[in-house]
Design a protein around this motif. Sequence first.
Motif, PDB file in Angstrom:
ATOM      1  N   GLY A  92       5.455  29.536  21.434  1.00 35.78           N
ATOM      2  CA  GLY A  92       4.956  28.364  20.727  1.00 35.78           C
ATOM      3  C   GLY A  92       5.813  27.939  19.552  1.00 35.78           C
ATOM      4  N   GLU A  93       6.920  28.613  19.336  1.00 36.90           N
ATOM      5  CA  GLU A  93       7.815  28.291  18.223  1.00 36.90           C
ATOM      6  C   GLU A  93       8.731  27.130  18.610  1.00 36.90           C
ATOM      7  OE1 GLU A  93      11.515  30.509  16.051  1.00 36.90           O
ATOM      8  OE2 GLU A  93       9.772  31.733  16.561  1.00 36.90           O
ATOM      9  N   LEU A  94       8.843  26.150  17.722  1.00 35.50           N
ATOM     10  CA  LEU A  94       9.720  25.005  17.930  1.00 35.50           C
ATOM     11  C   LEU A  94      11.171  25.460  17.825  1.00 35.50           C
ATOM     12  CD1 LEU A  94      10.031  21.913  18.275  1.00 35.50           C
ATOM     13  CD2 LEU A  94       9.895  21.740  15.782  1.00 35.50           C
ATOM     14  N   TYR A  95      11.975  25.123  18.831  1.00 33.71           N
ATOM     15  CA  TYR A  95      13.381  25.533  18.867  1.00 33.71           C
ATOM     16  C   TYR A  95      14.303  24.438  18.331  1.00 33.71           C
ATOM     17  CZ  TYR A  95      17.823  27.222  20.693  1.00 33.71           C
ATOM     18  OH  TYR A  95      19.110  27.639  20.806  1.00 33.71           O
ATOM     19  N   CYS A  96      14.178  23.228  18.852  1.00 28.38           N
ATOM     20  CA  CYS A  96      14.982  22.110  18.363  1.00 28.38           C
ATOM     21  C   CYS A  96      14.323  20.798  18.750  1.00 28.38           C
ATOM     22  CB  CYS A  96      16.421  22.168  18.869  1.00 28.38           C
ATOM     23  SG  CYS A  96      16.612  21.943  20.646  1.00 28.38           S
ATOM     24  N   VAL A  97      14.725  19.731  18.053  1.00 25.46           N
ATOM     25  CA  VAL A  97      14.181  18.393  18.278  1.00 25.46           C
ATOM     26  C   VAL A  97      15.354  17.439  18.418  1.00 25.46           C
ATOM     27  CG1 VAL A  97      12.767  16.534  17.300  1.00 25.46           C
ATOM     28  CG2 VAL A  97      12.153  18.921  16.877  1.00 25.46           C
ATOM     29  N   GLY A  98      15.254  16.528  19.359  1.00 19.87           N
ATOM     30  CA  GLY A  98      16.300  15.533  19.550  1.00 19.87           C
ATOM     31  C   GLY A  98      15.715  14.136  19.559  1.00 19.87           C
ATOM     32  N   ARG A  99      16.570  13.175  19.204  1.00 19.39           N
ATOM     33  CA  ARG A  99      16.147  11.783  19.280  1.00 19.39           C
ATOM     34  C   ARG A  99      17.362  10.931  19.585  1.00 19.39           C
ATOM     35  NH1 ARG A  99      16.262   8.694  13.946  1.00 19.39           N
ATOM     36  NH2 ARG A  99      17.777   9.855  12.744  1.00 19.39           N
ATOM     37  N   TYR A 100      17.110   9.877  20.350  1.00 16.37           N
ATOM     38  CA  TYR A 100      18.157   8.919  20.661  1.00 16.37           C
ATOM     39  C   TYR A 100      18.332   8.012  19.450  1.00 16.37           C
ATOM     40  CZ  TYR A 100      17.629  10.664  25.344  1.00 16.37           C
ATOM     41  OH  TYR A 100      17.585  11.489  26.433  1.00 16.37           O
ATOM     42  N   ILE A 101      19.573   7.705  19.113  1.00 11.20           N
ATOM     43  CA  ILE A 101      19.851   6.904  17.932  1.00 11.20           C
ATOM     44  C   ILE A 101      20.845   5.788  18.265  1.00 11.20           C
ATOM     45  CG2 ILE A 101      19.369   8.802  16.340  1.00 11.20           C
ATOM     46  CD1 ILE A 101      22.415   9.143  16.002  1.00 11.20           C
ATOM     47  N   LEU A 102      20.995   4.868  17.331  1.00  8.09           N
ATOM     48  CA  LEU A 102      21.991   3.806  17.414  1.00  8.09           C
ATOM     49  C   LEU A 102      23.256   4.269  16.701  1.00  8.09           C
ATOM     50  CD1 LEU A 102      19.681   0.822  16.415  1.00  8.09           C
ATOM     51  CD2 LEU A 102      20.389   1.479  18.725  1.00  8.09           C
ATOM     52  N   SER A 103      24.397   3.687  17.050  1.00  7.83           N
ATOM     53  CA  SER A 103      25.650   4.083  16.404  1.00  7.83           C
ATOM     54  C   SER A 103      25.609   3.819  14.901  1.00  7.83           C
ATOM     55  CB  SER A 103      26.839   3.369  17.041  1.00  7.83           C
ATOM     56  OG  SER A 103      26.720   1.976  16.901  1.00  7.83           O
ATOM     57  N   THR A 104      24.835   2.836  14.486  1.00  7.75           N
ATOM     58  CA  THR A 104      24.714   2.539  13.053  1.00  7.75           C
ATOM     59  C   THR A 104      23.924   3.607  12.299  1.00  7.75           C
ATOM     60  OG1 THR A 104      22.795   1.152  13.512  1.00  7.75           O
ATOM     61  CG2 THR A 104      24.940   0.053  13.353  1.00  7.75           C
TER      62      THR A 104
ATOM     63  N   TYR B 239      36.279   2.644  24.597  1.00  5.80           N
ATOM     64  CA  TYR B 239      35.191   3.253  25.359  1.00  5.80           C
ATOM     65  C   TYR B 239      33.877   2.547  25.048  1.00  5.80           C
ATOM     66  CZ  TYR B 239      37.860   7.411  26.748  1.00  5.80           C
ATOM     67  OH  TYR B 239      38.760   8.269  27.305  1.00  5.80           O
ATOM     68  N   TRP B 240      32.961   2.605  25.996  1.00 11.65           N
ATOM     69  CA  TRP B 240      31.588   2.107  25.801  1.00 11.65           C
ATOM     70  C   TRP B 240      30.684   3.289  25.496  1.00 11.65           C
ATOM     71  CZ3 TRP B 240      30.385  -2.953  25.778  1.00 11.65           C
ATOM     72  CH2 TRP B 240      31.292  -3.825  26.355  1.00 11.65           C
ATOM     73  N   ILE B 241      29.786   3.127  24.552  1.00  8.56           N
ATOM     74  CA  ILE B 241      28.785   4.155  24.284  1.00  8.56           C
ATOM     75  C   ILE B 241      27.680   4.000  25.312  1.00  8.56           C
ATOM     76  CG2 ILE B 241      27.033   4.978  22.666  1.00  8.56           C
ATOM     77  CD1 ILE B 241      28.848   4.022  20.390  1.00  8.56           C
ATOM     78  N   THR B 242      27.426   5.067  26.073  1.00 11.36           N
ATOM     79  CA  THR B 242      26.353   5.019  27.076  1.00 11.36           C
ATOM     80  C   THR B 242      25.100   5.750  26.606  1.00 11.36           C
ATOM     81  OG1 THR B 242      27.276   6.935  28.237  1.00 11.36           O
ATOM     82  CG2 THR B 242      27.953   4.747  29.005  1.00 11.36           C
ATOM     83  N   ASP B 243      25.258   6.758  25.778  1.00 13.02           N
ATOM     84  CA  ASP B 243      24.130   7.482  25.192  1.00 13.02           C
ATOM     85  C   ASP B 243      24.564   8.086  23.867  1.00 13.02           C
ATOM     86  OD1 ASP B 243      21.684   7.448  26.730  1.00 13.02           O
ATOM     87  OD2 ASP B 243      22.792   8.476  28.307  1.00 13.02           O
ATOM     88  N   LEU B 244      23.609   8.175  22.960  1.00 10.71           N
ATOM     89  CA  LEU B 244      23.885   8.738  21.644  1.00 10.71           C
ATOM     90  C   LEU B 244      22.606   9.384  21.143  1.00 10.71           C
ATOM     91  CD1 LEU B 244      25.709   9.040  19.116  1.00 10.71           C
ATOM     92  CD2 LEU B 244      25.045   6.716  18.489  1.00 10.71           C
ATOM     93  N   PHE B 245      22.700  10.649  20.761  1.00  5.51           N
ATOM     94  CA  PHE B 245      21.517  11.331  20.265  1.00  5.51           C
ATOM     95  C   PHE B 245      21.858  12.375  19.225  1.00  5.51           C
ATOM     96  CE2 PHE B 245      22.760  12.940  24.391  1.00  5.51           C
ATOM     97  CZ  PHE B 245      22.894  14.297  24.196  1.00  5.51           C
TER      98      PHE B 245
END
Length: 146
Positions: free
Chosen positions: A71-83, A100-106
């Motif tokens: 039940g321990e939280l290991y990590c958290v992620g979120r998608y973000i904008l380049s700004t 290059y084109w940015i296709t995903d950023l987190f």
Amino acid sequence: MKKIMILLAVMLACAINMLASAEEPDQQIINAFKKEFAAAQDVTWSLANKYYRADFEFNGERVFAFYRSNGELYCVGRYILSTQLPYYLQKNLKKEYADYWITDLFEISGENGTKYYVALKKGDNNIILESGDNINWELFHKYKND
């Protein structure tokens, strides 16, 4: 292929060798999640090796969190904008990867701090970069389209 590689990057960023399959976690994990993310909506769970992954909407953002079996939280992620990147990471992307084109950023936050990942595409070439120092990008993974 791109989505699989992004998912792989997230798992590796959290030090996980991922083999995802849908599975509901036990009540201890669900209770820990509800305590940490009380306002979460549209939650879906999957099992990633020995970690449980929750994908959900939180404060208007798409977020994912990994929990250990206790039940321990290991990590958290979120998608973000380049700004939303730190200044030097933005600057470096514009200078070194302008074609290059940015296709995903987190962003991934965990016990060892925050790291940023960006997936870039140019033609059939795809790369994923990682930064843990908020200044420089390092090559994390390179692949071609199938």
